[in-house]
Design a protein around this motif. Structure first.
Motif, mmCIF file in Angstrom:
data_model
loop_
_atom_site.group_PDB
_atom_site.id
_atom_site.type_symbol
_atom_site.label_atom_id
_atom_site.label_comp_id
_atom_site.label_asym_id
_atom_site.label_seq_id
_atom_site.Cartn_x
_atom_site.Cartn_y
_atom_site.Cartn_z
ATOM 1 N N GLU B 88 6.810 -47.036 4.082
ATOM 2 C CA GLU B 88 6.045 -46.389 5.163
ATOM 3 C C GLU B 88 6.193 -44.876 5.083
ATOM 4 O O GLU B 88 5.215 -44.127 5.137
ATOM 5 N N ILE B 89 7.415 -44.421 4.901
ATOM 6 C CA ILE B 89 7.630 -42.971 4.826
ATOM 7 C C ILE B 89 7.036 -42.433 3.524
ATOM 8 O O ILE B 89 6.470 -41.342 3.470
ATOM 9 N N LEU B 92 3.465 -41.603 3.921
ATOM 10 C CA LEU B 92 3.289 -40.360 4.656
ATOM 11 C C LEU B 92 3.491 -39.152 3.734
ATOM 12 O O LEU B 92 2.634 -38.277 3.610
ATOM 13 N N PHE B 93 4.612 -39.144 3.015
ATOM 14 C CA PHE B 93 4.916 -37.978 2.170
ATOM 15 C C PHE B 93 3.917 -37.860 1.025
ATOM 16 O O PHE B 93 3.493 -36.773 0.646
ATOM 17 N N LEU B 96 0.726 -36.399 2.337
ATOM 18 C CA LEU B 96 0.901 -34.965 2.602
ATOM 19 C C LEU B 96 0.917 -34.191 1.278
ATOM 20 O O LEU B 96 0.348 -33.099 1.164
#
Lengths: 238, 236, 225, 47
Positions: B88-89, B92-93, B96
């Motif tokens: 999940e993280i 996100l990264f 980005l």
């Protein structure tokens, strides 16, 4: 075949399909598995045949732990479901040949034809399974297990589709299997039929084992416990 | 048991605080201390964000791989939670990272998106991550979802080197290598204070990443505990 | 040995079913040819550029037809809970994997053998003598597709929106195969020598070997989950 | 858009996204804790 079940349970999400159960199934026993719909009968059969992964607990067969994967232990386990486990597109013979080789039982084609004859499907040898009625598919299932000779046979409501001679055929096979040291567990709703056959009865309700007694002639305790599940006449009209 | 929980939360708060501090330091060095790049001007400052976040994208994929292997081996729910948190993280990264890359591309190359090797690779990583999360959400049975996601985590990770090779060969075939060519790392001949800024931002991103990961992992564990408690409350 | 014998029996079963029903192969073949026509209308392909674009278009057609085949791969096992029938017995799970990989490979190659020349005719290309070596490159690529495709066809077997999920997961992982096959074919078409394309082919062979072993080891956990 | 414009755009989006994610994560953590508290206390009470 001796089957020991220790702390076996299975949950789906937040619901217990089968709560913690401990059981010992002795060789030669023919066990009736009774209970209302959704009591966990199919879950227990799934766990005993290692098609389902238990949440807790384990199943020991002759002391060996049964878990998923292709262990030789599984050639001794059979599961008869009236509708299933047959390739519709293949003929009866091809189905039996396929499972014969997959189980490494190495039975000769004559024995395969014999098995088909004993279950009364000799004439349909070259027919496709899709052309069979569900009763005949169940007979083919019996023929398949006659061929593969499992020591531990599980049955999921076979009576529903079998005709008179089919039932006699099945019951004589089960008697022969139990006499030869095999263990049979049959989940069914046909109480009258199974009570004449089984040596022990288990009743499941909402995933819990509430009754486990060997058969004895005046069996009030069984009828008292089971009374609750018998149909109470016509509920819709009242 | 309560004592261990206390240590963990205190550890997490410490990690959070240090992450915040290093992020602020990174911002200070990146935006104020370091001089503008001779060629790209101030737009080059996005590099202090872009390079570290690429690292966190690959780092999270590695953690998904580790979590997946451990889960398949020992079948402990904890490892599966680690894998899903990292994924999940990671999404996100990675998202980005791509955003930064294209914003940086505009002033440098004049286009929002170029099929530059680095950007393409990050985009592929994002696609694999999205596939991972989609797979996990579309399988009802819990253990099955965990096992299948673990398999995708492992196969995805094994595929990364092959994707790298094929994209770089394909890249060098068409376009002359761009500024961000891997063999000429940006920090070879740059101003020392830029190097410091980059280093500080590296540390900041790592700390921030592990802070978010530990928080998400803690939430995952609590959710799992709530589920098992509700389950066993029935039969206790 | 035992594994091989079971694989052969399972493959024989699949081929027999396919021979009788002929669902997959006919659907895949017509889908492939349909794509060729769609490409013709979708892209304005000037005759001189056709050779350069041929590998990309061909491989795109093969990948989509292959995906069609993958969604049908475990169809026989889904009917009548036959998958449970197989898992009930002591059958080696990897045998099922090898049988399904070779079955899908067989289907895709069958379709490719027909679509390759058809493409040449439709886009009236020359280089007929290059077809065998081009087909070899496509074979390696198809192998890579089947090896991973079969594994993920099993992974998504019981997922919701199965047909959507499979390509979504599979295509990003297939990028090395897509790049290597298309570049390999392109180099062959442009230079005509085989040596030029060797680095790409080595990548393809590496991909096939790595993921055949990975699939072989992991398949058991996926199918039993 | 000058060089600084892009820098602030990039930094702005990145840190905004991370803060938003942190915010939602904290909220999710609080909700789970609220749900977990009665379960933990009732279990302690019973056994």
């Amino acid at each position: 075949m001796r089957i020991v079940i220790r702390g076996l349970s299975k949950s789906y999400g937040l619901v217990w399909a089968l709560k913690q159960t401990d059981l010992v199934l002795e060789p030669g026993e023919c066990i009736a598995l009774l209970g209302p719909n959704g009591a966990g009968k199919s879950t227990l059969l799934g766990l005993l045949s290692a098609l389902l992964h238990p949440t807790t607990g384990e199943v020991l067969i002759d002391g060996q732990r049964l878990d998923q994967g292709s262990s030789p232990l599984r050639s001794a386990i059979g599961l008869l479901t009236p509708s299933g486990h047959l390739y519709e597109g293949l003929t009866l013979r091809e189905n039996l040949h396929l499972f014969n080789s997959l189980y490494g039982v190495k039975k000769s084609p004559q024995e395969i034809d014999e098995a088909l004859d004993t279950v009364g499907l000799g004439r349909w040898r070259e027919e496709y399974v899709s052309a069979l009625s569900s009763g005949m598919k169940c007979r083919l299932g019996i023929g398949k297990w006659l061929l593969l000779q499992p020591q531990f046979l599980l049955l999921d409501e076979p009576y529903g589709v079998l005709d008179g001679s089919g039932v006699d055929l099945l019951e004589s096979y089960l008697k022969r299997l139990c006499r030869s040291g095999g263990t049979v567990v049959m989940a069914t709703h046909h109480v009258s039929r199974i009570l004449t056959l089984c040596s022990r009865a288990l009743i499941l309700r909402r995933g819990e084992l509430i009754f486990d007694e060997p058969r004895q002639q005046p069996w009030e305790s069984f009828h008292r416990t089971f009374a609750e599940f018998l149909p109470r006449g016509d509920q819709w009209s009242s | 048991m309560a004592q261990a929980a206390q240590n963990k939360t205190r550890g997490r708060k410490l990690l959070g605080a240090s992450a915040l501090l290093s992020v602020l330091a990174g911002l200070y060095f990146g935006l104020i201390e370091a001089p503008p790049d001779a060629y790209q001007g101030n737009a080059q400052r996005i590099m202090y964000l872009h390079i570290p976040s690429i690292l966190t994208a690959y780092l999270s994929f590695f953690i998904v791989f580790i979590g997946s292997c451990l889960f398949l081996w020992k079948r402990e729910k904890r490892d599966d939670i680690l894998a899903s948190s990292a994924a999940e993280i990671g999404v996100l990264f990675t998202a980005l990272t791509i955003l930064e890359g294209s914003i940086w591309g505009k002033p440098t190359w004049g286009v929002w998106w170029t099929w530059d090797a680095r950007l393409t690779l990050t985009a592929i990583l994002l696609l694999i991550f999205i596939g991972y999360l989609m797979l996990r959400s579309l399988i009802e049975d819990e253990t099955r979802a965990a096992v299948c996601s673990a398999v995708l985590g492992i196969i995805g990770f094994l595929d990364i080197p092959l994707i790298h090779m094929s994209v770089y060969w394909w890249r060098t075939l068409h376009q002359p290598p761009s500024i961000l060519r891997p063999d000429k790392m940006p920090w070879e001949n740059i101003h020392p204070s830029m190097l410091i800024a980059l280093a500080v931002n590296f540390v900041a991103f790592i700390l921030l990443y592990f802070y978010l990961l530990s928080l998400r992992f803690h939430v995952g564990e609590m959710e799992e505990e709530a589920k098992t408690r509700k389950l066993y409350r029935g039969s206790l | 040995m035992e594994l091989l014998r079971q694989t052969v029996w399972l493959l024989r079963k699949d081929l027999l079913l396919e021979l009788r029903r002929r669902e997959s192969v006919v659907a895949m073949f017509f889908f492939g040819t349909l794509l060729l026509f769609v490409f013709h209308f979708a892209f304005e392909i000037p005759p001189d550029r056709a050779a350069a674009m041929a590998p990309g278009l061909l491989w795109l057609a093969f990948i989509f037809t292959g995906t069609l085949g993958l969604t049908q791969l475990f169809q026989a096992e889904r009917e009548n809970h036959c998958l449970e029938a197989l898992l009930l017995g002591p059958m080696d799970r990897a045998a099922l994997y090898l049988a399904k990989v070779s079955f899908n490979l067989f289907l895709m190659l069958l379709v490719e053998v027909i679509i390759f020349p058809l493409f040449w005719i439709l886009f009236n290309l020359a280089f007929w003598e290059l077809l065998p070596s081009l087909f070899l490159v496509a074979l390696l690529g198809t192998m890579g597709f089947c090896v991973l495709g079969t594994l993920f066809s099993a992974v998504t077997l019981k997922a919701r929106a199965r047909e959507l999920l499979l390509p979504l997961i599979l295509f990003p992982l297939m990028i090395p195969v897509i790049l290597a096959t298309v570049r390999g074919m392109e180099i062959l078409l442009r230079t005509g020598q085989f040596e030029e394309a060797v680095p790409w082919l080595r990548l393809l062979v590496g991909f096939d070997v790595i993921f055949l072993t990975a699939g072989f080891l992991i398949f058991e956990w996926v199918i039993e989950a | 858009m000058s060089g600084w414009g892009f820098v602030f755009l990039a930094y702005g989006i990145v840190w905004l996204a991370l803060l938003l994610y942190l915010f939602f994560l904290k909220r999710r953590a609080r909700r789970v804790e609220k749900e977990l508290a009665p379960l933990r206390s009732s279990a302690v009470k019973k056994n």
